[in-house]
Design an enzyme around this catalytic site. Structure first.
Site, PDB file in Angstrom:
ATOM      1  N   GLU A  46       0.859  -1.198   0.000  1.00 25.61           N
ATOM      2  CA  GLU A  46       0.000   0.000   0.000  1.00 25.61           C
ATOM      3  C   GLU A  46       0.893   1.246   0.000  1.00 25.61           C
ATOM      4  O   GLU A  46       1.927   1.267   0.671  1.00 25.61           O
ATOM      5  CB  GLU A  46      -0.843  -0.023   1.290  1.00 25.61           C
ATOM      6  CG  GLU A  46      -1.682   1.213   1.554  1.00 25.61           C
ATOM      7  CD  GLU A  46      -2.254   1.247   2.987  1.00 25.61           C
ATOM      8  OE1 GLU A  46      -1.605   0.739   3.922  1.00 25.61           O
ATOM      9  OE2 GLU A  46      -3.370   1.778   3.144  1.00 25.61           O
ATOM     10  N   ASN A 106      -6.970   6.294  -1.709  1.00 26.32           N
ATOM     11  CA  ASN A 106      -5.882   5.347  -1.419  1.00 26.32           C
ATOM     12  C   ASN A 106      -6.098   4.186  -2.383  1.00 26.32           C
ATOM     13  O   ASN A 106      -7.014   3.386  -2.216  1.00 26.32           O
ATOM     14  CB  ASN A 106      -5.978   4.912   0.044  1.00 26.32           C
ATOM     15  CG  ASN A 106      -4.796   4.046   0.472  1.00 26.32           C
ATOM     16  OD1 ASN A 106      -4.107   3.453  -0.365  1.00 26.32           O
ATOM     17  ND2 ASN A 106      -4.577   3.964   1.769  1.00 26.32           N
ATOM     18  N   LYS A 123      -9.446   2.149  -1.820  1.00 27.60           N
ATOM     19  CA  LYS A 123      -9.668   1.590  -0.469  1.00 27.60           C
ATOM     20  C   LYS A 123     -11.004   2.028   0.131  1.00 27.60           C
ATOM     21  O   LYS A 123     -11.326   3.232   0.161  1.00 27.60           O
ATOM     22  CB  LYS A 123      -8.511   2.033   0.434  1.00 27.60           C
ATOM     23  CG  LYS A 123      -8.507   1.453   1.836  1.00 27.60           C
ATOM     24  CD  LYS A 123      -7.206   1.856   2.533  1.00 27.60           C
ATOM     25  CE  LYS A 123      -7.072   1.311   3.935  1.00 27.60           C
ATOM     26  NZ  LYS A 123      -5.762   1.699   4.537  1.00 27.60           N
ATOM     27  N   GLU A 142      -5.965   8.756   7.778  1.00 26.53           N
ATOM     28  CA  GLU A 142      -6.508   8.318   6.483  1.00 26.53           C
ATOM     29  C   GLU A 142      -7.889   8.904   6.227  1.00 26.53           C
ATOM     30  O   GLU A 142      -8.255   9.217   5.103  1.00 26.53           O
ATOM     31  CB  GLU A 142      -6.548   6.790   6.402  1.00 26.53           C
ATOM     32  CG  GLU A 142      -5.171   6.189   6.233  1.00 26.53           C
ATOM     33  CD  GLU A 142      -5.231   4.754   5.785  1.00 26.53           C
ATOM     34  OE1 GLU A 142      -5.793   4.468   4.730  1.00 26.53           O
ATOM     35  OE2 GLU A 142      -4.710   3.898   6.540  1.00 26.53           O
ATOM     36  N   CYS A 168      -4.983  -3.012   2.909  1.00 25.49           N
ATOM     37  CA  CYS A 168      -4.652  -2.901   4.337  1.00 25.49           C
ATOM     38  C   CYS A 168      -5.822  -3.153   5.283  1.00 25.49           C
ATOM     39  O   CYS A 168      -6.214  -4.284   5.498  1.00 25.49           O
ATOM     40  CB  CYS A 168      -3.990  -1.561   4.633  1.00 25.49           C
ATOM     41  SG  CYS A 168      -3.212  -1.583   6.265  1.00 25.49           S
ATOM     42  N   ASN A 193       0.237  -1.046   5.475  1.00 25.17           N
ATOM     43  CA  ASN A 193       1.146  -0.299   6.360  1.00 25.17           C
ATOM     44  C   ASN A 193       0.534  -0.408   7.747  1.00 25.17           C
ATOM     45  O   ASN A 193      -0.427   0.307   8.055  1.00 25.17           O
ATOM     46  CB  ASN A 193       1.204   1.189   5.999  1.00 25.17           C
ATOM     47  CG  ASN A 193       2.042   1.507   4.780  1.00 25.17           C
ATOM     48  OD1 ASN A 193       3.181   1.934   4.885  1.00 25.17           O
ATOM     49  ND2 ASN A 193       1.464   1.303   3.607  1.00 25.17           N
TER      50      ASN A 193
HETATM   51  N1  CDT Z   1      -2.952   1.424   6.513  1.00 27.95           N
HETATM   52  C1  CDT Z   1      -3.849   0.853   7.337  1.00 27.95           C
HETATM   53  O1  CDT Z   1      -5.007   0.662   6.985  1.00 27.95           O
HETATM   54  N2  CDT Z   1      -3.412   0.542   8.568  1.00 27.95           N
HETATM   55  C2  CDT Z   1      -4.257   0.013   9.597  1.00 27.95           C
HETATM   56  C3  CDT Z   1      -3.670   0.384  10.911  1.00 27.95           C
HETATM   57  C4  CDT Z   1      -4.538   0.088  12.037  1.00 27.95           C
HETATM   58  S1  CDT Z   1      -5.869   1.159  12.267  1.00 27.95           S
HETATM   59  C5  CDT Z   1      -5.189   2.653  12.722  1.00 27.95           C
HETATM   60  C6  CDT Z   1      -4.425  -1.494   9.540  1.00 27.95           C
HETATM   61  O2  CDT Z   1      -5.571  -1.950   9.605  1.00 27.95           O
HETATM   62  O3  CDT Z   1      -3.441  -2.227   9.494  1.00 27.95           O
END
Ligand code: CDT
Length: 300
Positions: A46, A106, A123, A142, A168, A193
């Site tokens: 991502e 995204n 996304k 985000e 993600c 990420n």
């Molecule tokens: N990039 C992304 O969606 N990261 C989220 C982080 C946790 S929620 C703040 C994930 O679900 O991995």
């Protein structure tokens, strides 16, 4: 059988001041390594072109927009498209998309071995928050920088099968996988990420790798499909991102897992015909689903 080798190209940290050209050069090296291992498809993470910028609060529109791509492909990513064409390898790439209408998403794309964009996803499950929250050691904005995706959960004909996409946080939601499974997806590609530290519930920090694998393995098994889930990993601008990129079979078994939190290629042989092991049996949707009892799932 429909067999081919897929690669996950995990990226180590990308510094705030690292150029996109440098990130692309790293991805080209990983693409060469994946090709040397026989891969026909390589999956990048991502937002693979830059550092994970939603960790910073920004108000200035120009400063925000500088993290986004207004065209795809563009001059900076051209070397990746050119190399893919030269090697005859397809790839998946996540990036921040700014449309001509000024919309921010995204986004991820699937590119064929001929260098054509054959799939695109924006996304849907955007985690985090909209405003600066001073108490956090880093932000997860985000919801501030991206609109919810407007393309649904698409499934594309590619690589001799049906490819699904998500990004993600989407992987944590069973609805994502079920909609992709109902769409006929046989292989789901996704990047992530994921910070180690989750400020609203730090008592779960030690479970980050577990929750990643739990989500992807359950999604694969419960829908009888393959997945390649690929991290941007390592200590990035003071925020540690988990690695743990995996390739998972329709049985839910992990066939390959990254061993580092740096730039690393993992590969596995995928046989799309193995989806039937699950889909013709325990999760034969036509025979065993009971959607009339699932109304609560789609109620707002
Ligand atoms: N990039 C992304 O969606 N990261 C989220 C982080 C946790 S929620 C703040 C994930 O679900 O991995």
């Amino acid at each position: 059988s429909r067999k081919f080798i897929v690669a996950g190209a995990q990226l180590g940290p990308i510094a705030k001041d690292e150029s996109r050209a440098s990130a692309v050069a790293r991805m080209c090296d990983l693409m060469r390594a994946a090709h040397a291992r026989g891969a026909s498809l390589v999956v990048f993470p991502e937002l693979a072109l830059t550092t994970f910028f939603p960790r910073w609060f920004m108000e200035d529109e120009a400063e925000i927009d500088a993290w986004f791509e207004t065209e795809m492909p563009n001059g900076t990513v051209a070397p990746l498209f050119d190399l893919a064409r030269e090697l005859g390898i397809g790839f998946h790439l996540g990036y921040a998309e700014l449309t001509p209408e000024g919309r921010h998403f995204n986004t991820a794309i699937i590119v064929s071995p001929e260098g054509e964009i054959v799939g695109k996803y924006r996304k849907i499950h955007l985690p985090g928050h909209r405003e600066n929250e001073d108490w956090r050691p880093f932000q997860h904005l985000e919801k501030r920088y991206f609109e919810k995706g407007d393309l649904g959960f698409p499934v594309f004909d590619a690589f001799g099968g049906k490819l699904g996409m998500c990004i993600c946080n989407d992987r944590r939601w069973p609805e994502t996988w079920r909609v992709l499974g109902l769409g006929g997806a046989e292989l789901v590609v996704l990047g992530y990420n994921t910070p180690f530290h989750y400020p609203p519930a730090p008592e779960h920090d030690h479970l980050q790798y577990f929750h990643n694998e739990l989500s992807v393995q359950a999604g694969c098994y419960q829908n009888g499909l393959w997945a390649v889930a690929v991290a941007k990993a390592g200590m990035e601008e003071g925020s540690e991102l988990i690695g743990g990129s995996v390739i998972v079979a329709p049985t839910g078994e992990i066939l390959a897992r990254a061993a580092t939190t740096g730039d690393e290629v993992i590969t596995a042989e995928v046989d799309l015909d193995r989806c039937a092991e699950i889909r013709a049996n325990v999760f034969n949707f036509a025979q065993h689903r009971e959607p009339q009892d699932y109304a609560a799932i789609t109620a707002p």
